[in-house]
Design a protein around this motif. Structure first.
Motif, PDB file in Angstrom:
ATOM      1  N   LEU A  95      -5.730   4.012 -13.013  1.00  0.00           N
ATOM      2  CA  LEU A  95      -5.541   2.750 -13.276  1.00  0.00           C
ATOM      3  C   LEU A  95      -4.337   2.090 -12.709  1.00  0.00           C
ATOM      4  O   LEU A  95      -3.965   0.786 -12.635  1.00  0.00           O
ATOM      5  CB  LEU A  95      -5.819   2.074 -14.732  1.00  0.00           C
ATOM      6  N   LEU A  96      -3.191   2.773 -12.454  1.00  0.00           N
ATOM      7  CA  LEU A  96      -1.943   2.354 -11.841  1.00  0.00           C
ATOM      8  C   LEU A  96      -1.967   2.641 -10.208  1.00  0.00           C
ATOM      9  O   LEU A  96      -0.773   2.540  -9.682  1.00  0.00           O
ATOM     10  CB  LEU A  96      -0.795   3.133 -12.472  1.00  0.00           C
ATOM     11  N   SER A  97      -3.170   2.749  -9.613  1.00  0.00           N
ATOM     12  CA  SER A  97      -3.106   3.325  -8.098  1.00  0.00           C
ATOM     13  C   SER A  97      -3.205   1.872  -7.641  1.00  0.00           C
ATOM     14  O   SER A  97      -3.725   0.877  -8.028  1.00  0.00           O
ATOM     15  CB  SER A  97      -4.457   3.939  -7.878  1.00  0.00           C
ATOM     16  N   VAL A 124     -11.835  -3.352  -5.460  1.00  0.00           N
ATOM     17  CA  VAL A 124     -10.389  -3.680  -6.162  1.00  0.00           C
ATOM     18  C   VAL A 124      -9.279  -2.736  -6.382  1.00  0.00           C
ATOM     19  O   VAL A 124      -9.697  -1.872  -5.848  1.00  0.00           O
ATOM     20  CB  VAL A 124     -10.886  -4.127  -7.824  1.00  0.00           C
ATOM     21  N   ILE A 125      -8.170  -3.127  -6.393  1.00  0.00           N
ATOM     22  CA  ILE A 125      -6.908  -2.534  -6.691  1.00  0.00           C
ATOM     23  C   ILE A 125      -6.603  -1.990  -8.151  1.00  0.00           C
ATOM     24  O   ILE A 125      -6.436  -3.070  -8.746  1.00  0.00           O
ATOM     25  CB  ILE A 125      -5.721  -3.068  -5.805  1.00  0.00           C
ATOM     26  N   PRO A 126      -6.673  -1.191  -8.679  1.00  0.00           N
ATOM     27  CA  PRO A 126      -6.695  -0.759 -10.046  1.00  0.00           C
ATOM     28  C   PRO A 126      -5.542  -1.537 -10.659  1.00  0.00           C
ATOM     29  O   PRO A 126      -5.374  -1.985 -11.783  1.00  0.00           O
ATOM     30  CB  PRO A 126      -6.869   0.603 -10.232  1.00  0.00           C
ATOM     31  N   LEU A 127      -4.105  -1.349  -9.880  1.00  0.00           N
ATOM     32  CA  LEU A 127      -2.815  -1.837 -10.477  1.00  0.00           C
ATOM     33  C   LEU A 127      -2.994  -3.239 -10.514  1.00  0.00           C
ATOM     34  O   LEU A 127      -2.484  -3.901 -11.675  1.00  0.00           O
ATOM     35  CB  LEU A 127      -1.869  -1.284  -9.451  1.00  0.00           C
ATOM     36  N   LYS A 128      -3.726  -3.993  -9.821  1.00  0.00           N
ATOM     37  CA  LYS A 128      -3.819  -5.625  -9.722  1.00  0.00           C
ATOM     38  C   LYS A 128      -4.733  -5.871 -10.897  1.00  0.00           C
ATOM     39  O   LYS A 128      -4.441  -6.998 -11.561  1.00  0.00           O
ATOM     40  CB  LYS A 128      -4.414  -6.111  -8.525  1.00  0.00           C
ATOM     41  N   ASP A 146       0.866  -1.257  -0.056  1.00  0.00           N
ATOM     42  CA  ASP A 146      -0.015   0.052   0.133  1.00  0.00           C
ATOM     43  C   ASP A 146       0.779   1.282   0.009  1.00  0.00           C
ATOM     44  O   ASP A 146       0.270   2.475   0.027  1.00  0.00           O
ATOM     45  CB  ASP A 146      -0.905  -0.033   0.977  1.00  0.00           C
ATOM     46  N   GLN A 147       2.004   1.201  -0.329  1.00  0.00           N
ATOM     47  CA  GLN A 147       3.105   2.363  -0.142  1.00  0.00           C
ATOM     48  C   GLN A 147       3.988   2.277  -1.412  1.00  0.00           C
ATOM     49  O   GLN A 147       4.469   1.163  -1.862  1.00  0.00           O
ATOM     50  CB  GLN A 147       3.885   2.432   0.925  1.00  0.00           C
ATOM     51  N   ARG A 188       4.743   0.375 -10.391  1.00  0.00           N
ATOM     52  CA  ARG A 188       5.288   0.943  -9.146  1.00  0.00           C
ATOM     53  C   ARG A 188       6.619   1.651  -9.172  1.00  0.00           C
ATOM     54  O   ARG A 188       6.479   2.529  -8.392  1.00  0.00           O
ATOM     55  CB  ARG A 188       5.251  -0.147  -8.061  1.00  0.00           C
ATOM     56  N   GLU A 189       7.387   1.116 -10.031  1.00  0.00           N
ATOM     57  CA  GLU A 189       8.555   1.717  -9.984  1.00  0.00           C
ATOM     58  C   GLU A 189       8.708   3.324 -10.627  1.00  0.00           C
ATOM     59  O   GLU A 189       9.404   4.046 -10.474  1.00  0.00           O
ATOM     60  CB  GLU A 189       9.537   1.027 -10.849  1.00  0.00           C
ATOM     61  N   PHE A 190       7.435   3.426 -11.597  1.00  0.00           N
ATOM     62  CA  PHE A 190       7.548   4.610 -12.528  1.00  0.00           C
ATOM     63  C   PHE A 190       6.340   5.491 -12.038  1.00  0.00           C
ATOM     64  O   PHE A 190       6.296   6.504 -12.713  1.00  0.00           O
ATOM     65  CB  PHE A 190       7.469   4.132 -13.672  1.00  0.00           C
ATOM     66  N   THR A 191       5.561   5.167 -10.950  1.00  0.00           N
ATOM     67  CA  THR A 191       4.264   6.097 -10.722  1.00  0.00           C
ATOM     68  C   THR A 191       4.684   7.300  -9.498  1.00  0.00           C
ATOM     69  O   THR A 191       4.040   8.115  -9.287  1.00  0.00           O
ATOM     70  CB  THR A 191       3.377   5.308 -10.391  1.00  0.00           C
TER      71      THR A 191
END
Length: 412
Positions: A277-279, A291-295, A118-119, A199-202
């Protein structure tokens, strides 16, 4: 000599690790592969046998494991008699696996910094938020823990150390450049786990410059690089793991990481990010489903391992070190070029997985031989790089150097 290896994870990188451990099982002994999904471990083992990768007859065994459960990891370590744990699972399990290795008194290695689901993009230096907090415990128990020993981070850290030691003793800048000039033929895909990739790029792009952490946004700073084999390529300054340890060990130098991106990737990434959608934060659908958008994005994209059969082209990843020697300007580019098709033919994986999976096996061999069994926690640049390069040369990732005198193998 330390023997018996437990591989945690069963993705594309784990497949490479398993093949390379099998090719060196005369040194590494029994090989055990553990994942939440037993069938993935069994598929990797079938691949190893299909390729005839085992150097000598020996144990190659799958296990079901929840790696978030430290006690379960300890139990499996003791059951298998493993003395070296290669953690190539998702980064979210780094800390519980590390804790298990400390408790069990066995060697640990990973290929990236721990993250919490979550971080994203915490305050630098990132290692200081997690792994480095266990330095004292490793030293007290005499546990060797080698952090970030994939390619980047990992081999590129060794490139930096070698470049400074041998060519540029008064270092002023360290630039890591990662170019994938290959093509997988899909409309869009990431080369490794989409969740980790995005996650690396957001978040914030952190670099170490002028003796302090600098902040930029993704794709804000780009430049062209003229590189061996792959030619001129556009790369963008990106936040990345190795910047955080290199900045600590070489605070006098500017430290930056650059990764190549095509316009298509940037366009798709930008749309996904702008739509939210990358959250990594949960949202609730109209039907009341959380739901988790990134997943969700991860679920609809191709599995990176599926890219391997069609992947062609090469990667070029290296470290440019600049500064002075004897009062005169000096620079050297230490690098490797890998081929996607060659990787697939050898181990059934594409080149990105290959470059990430070979280095931890080289490190395991050095631990088994006592060369890198240092009984404490280290990042790769804190270790002698030459034995590492010697093993990497032998098992599939040769190191080269390019400076004012030419381009040649590192030991020529």
């Amino acid at each position: 000599m330390k023997r018996n290896v437990l591989i945690i994870g069963a993705g594309g990188v784990a497949q490479v690790v398993a093949h390379k451990c099998a090719q060196n099982n005369d040194i590494l002994g029994e090989i055990h592969i553990a994942s939440r999904t037993l069938s993935k471990c069994e598929a990797i083992i079938a691949s190893v046998h299909e390729k005839g990768a085992m150097k000598v007859e020996g144990v190659l065994q799958p296990h079901a494991l929840n790696a978030r459960d430290s006690a379960a990891v300890v139990a499996l370590i003791r059951e298998t008699g493993a003395e070296i744990v290669i953690n190539v699972a998702q980064v979210f399990v780094n800390m519980p696996v590390l804790e298990a290795c400390i408790e069990a008194g066995v060697a640990y290695m990973d290929t990236a910094i721990h993250e919490e689901p979550d971080q994203i993009c915490e305050t630098p230096p990132w290692y200081g938020n997690y792994e480095w907090k266990r330095r004292a415990a490793c030293a007290e128990k005499g546990v060797t823990a080698i952090l970030g020993v994939g390619f980047d981070p990992g081999v590129v850290n060794a490139f930096a150390r070698f470049g400074i030691d041998e060519f540029v003793p008064q270092v002023e800048s360290i630039d890591i450049v990662d170019i994938n000039a290959g093509s997988h033929g899909r409309w869009f895909s990431t080369n490794f786990d989409p969740e980790i990739n995005f996650r690396e790029f957001t978040g914030t792009v952190y670099s170490w410059q002028k003796g302090a952490w600098q902040e930029n946004t993704m794709f804000e700073v780009g430049r062209e690089w003229d590189l061996p084999v792959v030619g001129t390529q556009k790369a963008y300054m990106t936040g990345h793991d190795e910047v955080h340890s290199l900045a600590t060990n070489y605070p006098q130098a500017d430290v930056r990481f650059w990764m190549g991106f095509g316009d298509h990737y940037i366009n798709v990434f930008t749309v996904l990010k702008n739509l939210g959608l990358l959250s990594e934060k949960p949202v609730v659908t109209a039907e009341g489903l959380e739901v988790i958008p990134l997943k969700v994005v991860k679920a609809v994209l191709p599995d990176p391992a599926s890219l391997a059969p069609d992947y062609v082209g090469k990667t070029c990843i290296g470290t440019l070190v600049k500064g002075t020697r004897d009062g005169k300007p000096a620079e050297v580019f230490v690098y490797n070029v890998a081929d996607h098709k060659d990787a697939y033919l050898e181990v059934g994986s594409q080149g990105i997985s290959y470059t990430a999976g070979v280095p931890p096996v080289a490190a395991a061999i050095l631990i088994a031989k006592g060369v890198w069994d240092v009984s404490r926690m280290v990042n790769v640049e804190e270790l002698d790089p030459k034995p590492f390069f010697e093993v990497l040369d032998r098992i599939g990732l040769p190191t080269r150097v390019k400076d004012a005198t030419g381009d040649r193998p590192w030991n020529a």
